[in-house]
Design a protein around this motif. Sequence first.
Motif, PDB file in Angstrom:
ATOM      1  N   VAL A   5     127.329 -44.209   7.511  1.00  0.00           N
ATOM      2  CA  VAL A   5     126.247 -44.290   8.354  1.00  0.00           C
ATOM      3  C   VAL A   5     126.495 -45.269   9.620  1.00  0.00           C
ATOM      4  O   VAL A   5     127.759 -45.914   9.286  1.00  0.00           O
ATOM      5  CB  VAL A   5     124.474 -44.932   7.778  1.00  0.00           C
ATOM      6  N   ASP A   6     125.683 -45.174  10.706  1.00  0.00           N
ATOM      7  CA  ASP A   6     126.268 -46.210  11.782  1.00  0.00           C
ATOM      8  C   ASP A   6     125.104 -46.671  12.125  1.00  0.00           C
ATOM      9  O   ASP A   6     124.111 -45.986  13.221  1.00  0.00           O
ATOM     10  CB  ASP A   6     127.153 -45.274  12.766  1.00  0.00           C
ATOM     11  N   PHE A   7     124.587 -47.948  12.060  1.00  0.00           N
ATOM     12  CA  PHE A   7     123.475 -48.632  12.567  1.00  0.00           C
ATOM     13  C   PHE A   7     124.069 -49.918  13.251  1.00  0.00           C
ATOM     14  O   PHE A   7     123.288 -50.945  13.520  1.00  0.00           O
ATOM     15  CB  PHE A   7     122.574 -48.696  11.788  1.00  0.00           C
ATOM     16  N   SER A   8     125.375 -50.069  13.737  1.00  0.00           N
ATOM     17  CA  SER A   8     125.957 -51.356  13.906  1.00  0.00           C
ATOM     18  C   SER A   8     125.859 -51.256  15.707  1.00  0.00           C
ATOM     19  O   SER A   8     126.061 -50.408  16.150  1.00  0.00           O
ATOM     20  CB  SER A   8     127.462 -51.493  13.600  1.00  0.00           C
ATOM     21  N   PHE A   9     125.453 -52.569  16.026  1.00  0.00           N
ATOM     22  CA  PHE A   9     125.563 -52.728  17.439  1.00  0.00           C
ATOM     23  C   PHE A   9     126.164 -54.048  17.900  1.00  0.00           C
ATOM     24  O   PHE A   9     126.668 -54.445  18.962  1.00  0.00           O
ATOM     25  CB  PHE A   9     124.106 -52.818  18.173  1.00  0.00           C
ATOM     26  N   PHE A  10     126.566 -54.954  16.798  1.00  0.00           N
ATOM     27  CA  PHE A  10     127.335 -56.189  17.081  1.00  0.00           C
ATOM     28  C   PHE A  10     128.654 -55.765  16.807  1.00  0.00           C
ATOM     29  O   PHE A  10     129.133 -55.618  15.718  1.00  0.00           O
ATOM     30  CB  PHE A  10     126.846 -57.448  16.212  1.00  0.00           C
ATOM     31  N   PRO A  11     129.772 -55.911  17.944  1.00  0.00           N
ATOM     32  CA  PRO A  11     130.828 -55.485  17.672  1.00  0.00           C
ATOM     33  C   PRO A  11     131.749 -56.331  16.935  1.00  0.00           C
ATOM     34  O   PRO A  11     132.859 -55.998  16.551  1.00  0.00           O
ATOM     35  CB  PRO A  11     131.411 -55.623  19.350  1.00  0.00           C
ATOM     36  N   LEU A  12     131.506 -57.569  16.583  1.00  0.00           N
ATOM     37  CA  LEU A  12     132.471 -58.700  15.952  1.00  0.00           C
ATOM     38  C   LEU A  12     132.319 -58.381  14.305  1.00  0.00           C
ATOM     39  O   LEU A  12     131.060 -58.347  13.814  1.00  0.00           O
ATOM     40  CB  LEU A  12     132.357 -60.180  16.350  1.00  0.00           C
ATOM     41  N   SER A  13     133.231 -58.442  13.672  1.00  0.00           N
ATOM     42  CA  SER A  13     133.366 -58.447  12.039  1.00  0.00           C
ATOM     43  C   SER A  13     133.001 -59.833  11.665  1.00  0.00           C
ATOM     44  O   SER A  13     132.172 -59.582  10.560  1.00  0.00           O
ATOM     45  CB  SER A  13     134.770 -58.231  11.658  1.00  0.00           C
ATOM     46  N   ASN A  14     133.020 -60.888  12.377  1.00  0.00           N
ATOM     47  CA  ASN A  14     132.793 -62.178  11.924  1.00  0.00           C
ATOM     48  C   ASN A  14     131.648 -62.871  12.886  1.00  0.00           C
ATOM     49  O   ASN A  14     131.974 -62.805  14.142  1.00  0.00           O
ATOM     50  CB  ASN A  14     133.639 -63.136  11.439  1.00  0.00           C
ATOM     51  N   PRO A  15     130.483 -62.927  12.562  1.00  0.00           N
ATOM     52  CA  PRO A  15     129.720 -63.151  13.421  1.00  0.00           C
ATOM     53  C   PRO A  15     129.649 -65.035  13.869  1.00  0.00           C
ATOM     54  O   PRO A  15     128.909 -65.533  14.634  1.00  0.00           O
ATOM     55  CB  PRO A  15     128.020 -63.134  12.779  1.00  0.00           C
ATOM     56  N   GLY A  16     130.413 -65.665  13.399  1.00  0.00           N
ATOM     57  CA  GLY A  16     130.375 -67.231  13.453  1.00  0.00           C
ATOM     58  C   GLY A  16     130.661 -67.564  15.234  1.00  0.00           C
ATOM     59  O   GLY A  16     129.896 -68.633  15.285  1.00  0.00           O
ATOM     60  N   LEU A  17     131.258 -66.826  15.824  1.00  0.00           N
ATOM     61  CA  LEU A  17     131.017 -67.418  17.379  1.00  0.00           C
ATOM     62  C   LEU A  17     129.852 -67.479  18.008  1.00  0.00           C
ATOM     63  O   LEU A  17     129.587 -67.966  18.735  1.00  0.00           O
ATOM     64  CB  LEU A  17     132.003 -66.048  17.977  1.00  0.00           C
ATOM     65  N   VAL A  18     128.831 -66.607  17.530  1.00  0.00           N
ATOM     66  CA  VAL A  18     127.481 -66.369  18.143  1.00  0.00           C
ATOM     67  C   VAL A  18     126.628 -67.398  17.139  1.00  0.00           C
ATOM     68  O   VAL A  18     125.671 -68.117  17.728  1.00  0.00           O
ATOM     69  CB  VAL A  18     127.209 -65.074  18.193  1.00  0.00           C
ATOM     70  N   SER A  19     126.697 -67.032  15.862  1.00  0.00           N
ATOM     71  CA  SER A  19     125.691 -67.717  14.874  1.00  0.00           C
ATOM     72  C   SER A  19     125.784 -69.502  14.767  1.00  0.00           C
ATOM     73  O   SER A  19     124.949 -69.974  14.742  1.00  0.00           O
ATOM     74  CB  SER A  19     125.721 -67.180  13.575  1.00  0.00           C
ATOM     75  N   ILE A  20     126.936 -69.681  14.862  1.00  0.00           N
ATOM     76  CA  ILE A  20     127.185 -71.311  14.817  1.00  0.00           C
ATOM     77  C   ILE A  20     126.610 -71.964  15.847  1.00  0.00           C
ATOM     78  O   ILE A  20     125.794 -73.058  15.899  1.00  0.00           O
ATOM     79  CB  ILE A  20     128.684 -71.619  14.794  1.00  0.00           C
ATOM     80  N   PRO A  21     126.922 -71.474  17.182  1.00  0.00           N
ATOM     81  CA  PRO A  21     126.544 -72.370  18.407  1.00  0.00           C
ATOM     82  C   PRO A  21     124.630 -71.996  18.349  1.00  0.00           C
ATOM     83  O   PRO A  21     123.882 -73.116  18.823  1.00  0.00           O
ATOM     84  CB  PRO A  21     126.835 -71.739  19.573  1.00  0.00           C
ATOM     85  N   ILE A  22     124.190 -70.993  17.912  1.00  0.00           N
ATOM     86  CA  ILE A  22     122.858 -70.768  17.719  1.00  0.00           C
ATOM     87  C   ILE A  22     122.116 -71.764  16.842  1.00  0.00           C
ATOM     88  O   ILE A  22     121.175 -72.163  17.000  1.00  0.00           O
ATOM     89  CB  ILE A  22     122.714 -69.275  17.168  1.00  0.00           C
ATOM     90  N   SER A  23     122.796 -72.364  15.624  1.00  0.00           N
ATOM     91  CA  SER A  23     122.355 -73.192  14.659  1.00  0.00           C
ATOM     92  C   SER A  23     122.119 -74.460  15.144  1.00  0.00           C
ATOM     93  O   SER A  23     120.980 -75.317  15.353  1.00  0.00           O
ATOM     94  CB  SER A  23     123.042 -73.165  13.480  1.00  0.00           C
ATOM     95  N   PHE A  24     123.237 -75.018  16.256  1.00  0.00           N
ATOM     96  CA  PHE A  24     123.144 -76.173  16.858  1.00  0.00           C
ATOM     97  C   PHE A  24     122.300 -76.158  17.840  1.00  0.00           C
ATOM     98  O   PHE A  24     121.207 -77.111  17.941  1.00  0.00           O
ATOM     99  CB  PHE A  24     124.559 -76.509  17.416  1.00  0.00           C
ATOM    100  N   LEU A  25     121.877 -75.058  18.546  1.00  0.00           N
ATOM    101  CA  LEU A  25     120.988 -75.265  19.809  1.00  0.00           C
ATOM    102  C   LEU A  25     119.617 -75.048  19.271  1.00  0.00           C
ATOM    103  O   LEU A  25     118.449 -75.635  19.378  1.00  0.00           O
ATOM    104  CB  LEU A  25     121.075 -73.639  20.291  1.00  0.00           C
ATOM    105  N   CYS A  26     119.384 -74.365  18.030  1.00  0.00           N
ATOM    106  CA  CYS A  26     117.905 -74.475  17.267  1.00  0.00           C
ATOM    107  C   CYS A  26     117.639 -75.706  16.836  1.00  0.00           C
ATOM    108  O   CYS A  26     116.398 -76.137  16.646  1.00  0.00           O
ATOM    109  CB  CYS A  26     117.902 -73.243  16.080  1.00  0.00           C
ATOM    110  N   GLY A  27     118.597 -76.342  16.389  1.00  0.00           N
ATOM    111  CA  GLY A  27     118.212 -77.701  15.663  1.00  0.00           C
ATOM    112  C   GLY A  27     117.969 -78.581  16.977  1.00  0.00           C
ATOM    113  O   GLY A  27     116.857 -79.409  16.783  1.00  0.00           O
ATOM    114  N   ILE A  28     118.520 -78.338  18.315  1.00  0.00           N
ATOM    115  CA  ILE A  28     118.238 -79.489  19.341  1.00  0.00           C
ATOM    116  C   ILE A  28     116.742 -79.085  19.743  1.00  0.00           C
ATOM    117  O   ILE A  28     116.061 -79.934  19.967  1.00  0.00           O
ATOM    118  CB  ILE A  28     119.424 -79.374  20.266  1.00  0.00           C
ATOM    119  N   ILE A  29     116.600 -77.732  20.019  1.00  0.00           N
ATOM    120  CA  ILE A  29     115.344 -77.391  20.687  1.00  0.00           C
ATOM    121  C   ILE A  29     114.073 -77.787  19.547  1.00  0.00           C
ATOM    122  O   ILE A  29     113.171 -78.326  19.980  1.00  0.00           O
ATOM    123  CB  ILE A  29     115.271 -75.720  20.700  1.00  0.00           C
TER     124      ILE A  29
END
Length: 536
Positions: free
Chosen positions: A480-504
């Motif tokens: 099956v194919d339901f992928s839309f995020f191209p990277l195999s490891n999400p760290g580049l996006v999810s790590i900054p999101i966690s810092f940003l969410c903590g600040i907000i």
Amino acid sequence: MITLAQEGSPLGDSSPAVNITVFAALIVLTLFVTYRASSRSDTSDYFAAGGTFSGAQNGIALSGDFLSAASFLGIAGAIAVHGYDGFLYSIGFLVAWLVNLLLVAERLRNTGRFTMGDVLSFRMRQRPVRAAAAISTLFITIVYMIAQMAGAGDIVALLLNVRSSSGQALVITVVGVVMVLYVLIGGMKGTTWVQIIKAAMLLLSVSLITLFLLGKFGFNISTLLERAADNNPLGERVLAPGAQYGENAVTKLDFISLSMALVFGVAGLPHVLMRFYTVPNSREARRSVVWATWLMSGFYLCTLVIGFGAAALVGVETIRNAPGEENSAAALLAHEIGGTVLLGVISAVAFATILAVVAGLTLTASASFAHDFYANVVRGGRADPESEVRVARITALVIGGVAIIGGILVNGQNIAFLVGLAFAIAASANLSTLLFTLFWKRFNTTGTLWGMYGGLGSCLLLMLFSPVVSGEPDSIAPSVDFSFFPLSNPGLVSIPISFLCGIIGTFLHRDSADRKDFAEIEVRSLTGIGSRDVVL
């Protein structure tokens, strides 16, 4: 049906009986050590070994806890097949310990008692923060354990030449049952001694196999590398960066994302953080990291030689066609160098590595659930020690079952890659909140919850819709194919999101943290004053 020593085995006429005998002896020995060292008296003994280990002992145990199947089997296979790009896992794993040494180890030991939740809830509202800490710990631990289970299936499937999916599933199930026994019998003290024994065996084994391997090439590393390039379809590209991660912009971003996850993930791994509580003070916690870093430096240098040696002597085609594929490179090399005996020893060490790491992970997850969620959320801090340990043991059984099912589903994936996903979850869910708790005066409960759930949720969501799960021939669900995020490891996006969410979250909500609590945690984390008197 499981078939032993089938025709076409990559190990030739190697006898499974030798390997099974070594496995059985090792399991009996380590279970005996676990039982003799076990402590059942209270939560301090069961969760933190009573803080009785020295920095050197804990450093060896830390290296044993951290040098998992991903480090031994996954990295060696990645280097054999992909060359220099596979060695980037080693670099990331090793550099990550500087973050622990400089920012986390000493302060964490001074502030908490058993788990990461002790630190995060010190100056926040107890119940929601401890619940969030327990949830993140469970997710990280299960993903990490799934990778180890897959590694166990690969190594034993290779030894017994088990190629059927049902046979490998049975192998993974047996490993899971034995792993749970370690935790139920021994607690942290027994598990730590198993880690120390396993680390010594692993370091000695990789050192010897590296020495034997170099001897075959006249101790000329250039000759070994040339032979490895000749036996790899990529040719000399394996000796330079870019063979795996330099094809296009997406793979380059994937490399950056993986590097972020590896470097920042260690400081958020619950089973690594929990081990800092097994020493009596912060000085020994710092010494633990120094010992672990030096030991792992030597180990990862050996994996570089072993990986290229596997390509040189075994060949990439043979590795890819073996049960376990890339994860079988180290075992195949051992058989090539020393025959059945060395193969049995190396495989038994790999098996012990998996059992010990999974036992440590299971203990961490069950301790976090029992201590943070059951004792402090469900029972409001009024749980007796006996019931807390009992809940931890029940949780270990449940987690073991989930990990067995997950290991069966991902069997065949490179386990170093799977562990990279666990590191991404750890960095996304825990790192930002740990650093903000220790260093930011204004940080509050809302910021903690936003940071943890935002990082954890975004990481899991991106993983679900990435090529890891669907859309590629080597995905978990390739049909099956339901992928839309191209990277195999999400760290580049999810790590900054966690810092940003903590600040907000901190700035949006007006429940400012108590400045007296921050002053206390600052003094305690820097000096250790009062660390023995943590009120939970």
